[in-house]
Design a protein around this motif. Structure first.
Motif, PDB file in Angstrom:
ATOM      1  N   GLU A   1       0.814  -1.211   0.000  1.00 37.50           N
ATOM      2  CA  GLU A   1       0.000   0.000   0.000  1.00 37.50           C
ATOM      3  C   GLU A   1       0.848   1.263   0.000  1.00 37.50           C
ATOM      4  OE1 GLU A   1      -3.125   0.214   2.849  1.00 37.50           O
ATOM      5  OE2 GLU A   1      -3.709  -1.863   2.504  1.00 37.50           O
ATOM      6  N   SER A   2       1.872   1.331   0.837  1.00 41.41           N
ATOM      7  CA  SER A   2       2.632   2.570   0.982  1.00 41.41           C
ATOM      8  C   SER A   2       3.937   2.577   0.206  1.00 41.41           C
ATOM      9  CB  SER A   2       2.938   2.821   2.468  1.00 41.41           C
ATOM     10  OG  SER A   2       3.812   1.822   2.956  1.00 41.41           O
ATOM     11  N   GLY A   3       4.414   1.413  -0.234  1.00 38.72           N
ATOM     12  CA  GLY A   3       5.683   1.359  -0.952  1.00 38.72           C
ATOM     13  C   GLY A   3       6.882   1.529  -0.039  1.00 38.72           C
ATOM     14  N   VAL A   4       6.699   1.371   1.264  1.00 41.51           N
ATOM     15  CA  VAL A   4       7.762   1.551   2.242  1.00 41.51           C
ATOM     16  C   VAL A   4       8.501   0.232   2.446  1.00 41.51           C
ATOM     17  CG1 VAL A   4       8.226   2.073   4.679  1.00 41.51           C
ATOM     18  CG2 VAL A   4       6.545   3.402   3.428  1.00 41.51           C
ATOM     19  N   ASP A   5       9.821   0.308   2.508  1.00 43.65           N
ATOM     20  CA  ASP A   5      10.659  -0.858   2.763  1.00 43.65           C
ATOM     21  C   ASP A   5      10.488  -1.239   4.237  1.00 43.65           C
ATOM     22  OD1 ASP A   5      12.742  -2.591   3.422  1.00 43.65           O
ATOM     23  OD2 ASP A   5      14.109  -1.673   1.983  1.00 43.65           O
TER      24      ASP A   5
ATOM     25  N   ALA B   1       9.704   8.630   4.626  1.00 40.72           N
ATOM     26  CA  ALA B   1       9.097   9.345   3.496  1.00 40.72           C
ATOM     27  C   ALA B   1       9.813  10.660   3.236  1.00 40.72           C
ATOM     28  CB  ALA B   1       7.618   9.587   3.765  1.00 40.72           C
ATOM     29  N   LEU B   2      10.161  11.364   4.295  1.00 41.94           N
ATOM     30  CA  LEU B   2      10.819  12.666   4.148  1.00 41.94           C
ATOM     31  C   LEU B   2      12.251  12.560   3.638  1.00 41.94           C
ATOM     32  CD1 LEU B   2       9.486  14.458   7.343  1.00 41.94           C
ATOM     33  CD2 LEU B   2       8.903  14.995   4.962  1.00 41.94           C
ATOM     34  N   THR B   3      12.869  11.397   3.811  1.00 46.58           N
ATOM     35  CA  THR B   3      14.260  11.226   3.367  1.00 46.58           C
ATOM     36  C   THR B   3      14.370  10.379   2.101  1.00 46.58           C
ATOM     37  OG1 THR B   3      14.550   9.334   4.855  1.00 46.58           O
ATOM     38  CG2 THR B   3      15.229  11.505   5.690  1.00 46.58           C
ATOM     39  N   GLY B   4      13.277  10.099   1.459  1.00 47.14           N
ATOM     40  CA  GLY B   4      13.327   9.349   0.216  1.00 47.14           C
ATOM     41  C   GLY B   4      13.178   7.852   0.372  1.00 47.14           C
ATOM     42  N   GLY B   5      13.121   7.353   1.599  1.00 45.84           N
ATOM     43  CA  GLY B   5      12.838   5.952   1.855  1.00 45.84           C
ATOM     44  C   GLY B   5      13.926   4.955   1.526  1.00 45.84           C
TER      45      GLY B   5
ATOM     46  N   LEU C   1       0.581  13.500   0.230  1.00 45.28           N
ATOM     47  CA  LEU C   1      -0.457  12.468   0.339  1.00 45.28           C
ATOM     48  C   LEU C   1       0.067  11.227   1.048  1.00 45.28           C
ATOM     49  CD1 LEU C   1      -2.217  12.720  -3.141  1.00 45.28           C
ATOM     50  CD2 LEU C   1      -3.135  13.428  -0.909  1.00 45.28           C
ATOM     51  N   SER C   2       1.328  10.859   0.782  1.00 51.28           N
ATOM     52  CA  SER C   2       1.902   9.682   1.439  1.00 51.28           C
ATOM     53  C   SER C   2       2.031   9.904   2.942  1.00 51.28           C
ATOM     54  CB  SER C   2       3.259   9.316   0.831  1.00 51.28           C
ATOM     55  OG  SER C   2       4.271  10.206   1.258  1.00 51.28           O
ATOM     56  N   LEU C   3       2.133  11.162   3.346  1.00 55.56           N
ATOM     57  CA  LEU C   3       2.204  11.500   4.768  1.00 55.56           C
ATOM     58  C   LEU C   3       0.825  11.794   5.350  1.00 55.56           C
ATOM     59  CD1 LEU C   3       5.346  13.807   4.638  1.00 55.56           C
ATOM     60  CD2 LEU C   3       5.206  11.480   5.547  1.00 55.56           C
ATOM     61  N   GLU C   4      -0.203  11.598   4.519  1.00 56.49           N
ATOM     62  CA  GLU C   4      -1.592  11.812   4.914  1.00 56.49           C
ATOM     63  C   GLU C   4      -1.878  13.248   5.315  1.00 56.49           C
ATOM     64  OE1 GLU C   4      -2.676   8.730   7.697  1.00 56.49           O
ATOM     65  OE2 GLU C   4      -2.277   7.157   6.220  1.00 56.49           O
ATOM     66  N   LEU C   5      -1.226  14.197   4.650  1.00 60.42           N
ATOM     67  CA  LEU C   5      -1.507  15.613   4.867  1.00 60.42           C
ATOM     68  C   LEU C   5      -2.650  16.033   3.950  1.00 60.42           C
ATOM     69  CD1 LEU C   5       2.104  17.117   4.911  1.00 60.42           C
ATOM     70  CD2 LEU C   5       0.612  16.677   6.868  1.00 60.42           C
TER      71      LEU C   5
END
Length: 184
Positions: free
Chosen positions: A9-13, A35-39, A139-143
């Motif tokens: 869903e989020s593409g996070v490692d 997310a803020l550092t490019g993941g 959006l990925s940070l739900e802002l």
């Protein structure tokens, strides 16, 4: 090279999230820092978390003292006149505010934002790609976000992305707007 397990869903490692959790970083903060550092680096995310005040922000959040900020990013590649830019920022402000009022979960955010001075900042964005990249990151940070697309009646072609509006906790928004990939 070995592939890393990603959250579909989020593409996070997820292996990077796990490393950050081992350092005592709460899961939501770990995902935010990634997310803020490019993941791509647990080390970079941990440095951001501990070095930027994100850890103290969570303490403030627990005590209920959040400060919110509304940011407008203007697409400078469109060469809009001052009046056109002002109108587009106005559209963005109204659109975002209406979106915030529609969701009961955002009402507290609006109230706290208003109680602490209703901070608003207008920034220059380089081009459409930058606005879209920032929009995706927010959006990925739900802002909450609102992206203005022009009707094309005056200075810019129909469908042009003129202004991105977003809102969130001030520390998070500051980190987002100073991300090297965004380059404000």
């Amino acid at each position: 090279m070995e592939s890393q397990p990603l959250d579909s869903e989020s593409g996070v490692d997820e292996s990077l999230v796990a490393l950050l959790l081992e350092l005592g970083i709460p899961e939501a903060a770990a995902r935010q820092a990634l997310a803020l550092t490019g993941g791509h680096s647990a080390e970079a995310a941990a440095q951001l978390y501990f070095g930027s005040g994100l850890d103290s922000q969570e303490e403030d959040d627990a005590q209920g003292s959040c400060y919110f900020k509304m940011v407008f990013v203007v697409n400078m590649e469109l060469s809009m006149g001052a009046g056109k830019m002002a109108a587009q920022v106005g559209h963005a402000a109204i659109g975002l505010f209406q979106l915030l009022q529609e969701k009961s979960t955002h009402r507290d955010m609006i109230n706290q934002w208003d109680e602490h001075g209703a901070k608003k900042v207008v920034l220059q964005g380089s081009n459409t790609d930058q606005l879209l990249e920032l929009h995706a990151l927010a959006l990925s940070l739900e802002l909450p976000t609102y992206l203005v697309q022009d009707a094309g009646r005056t200075q810019v072609p129909a469908g042009s992305h003129t202004v991105l509006a977003l809102m969130g906790e001030e520390e998070m928004v500051n980190q987002l707007s100073s991300t090297p990939d965004i380059g404000f």
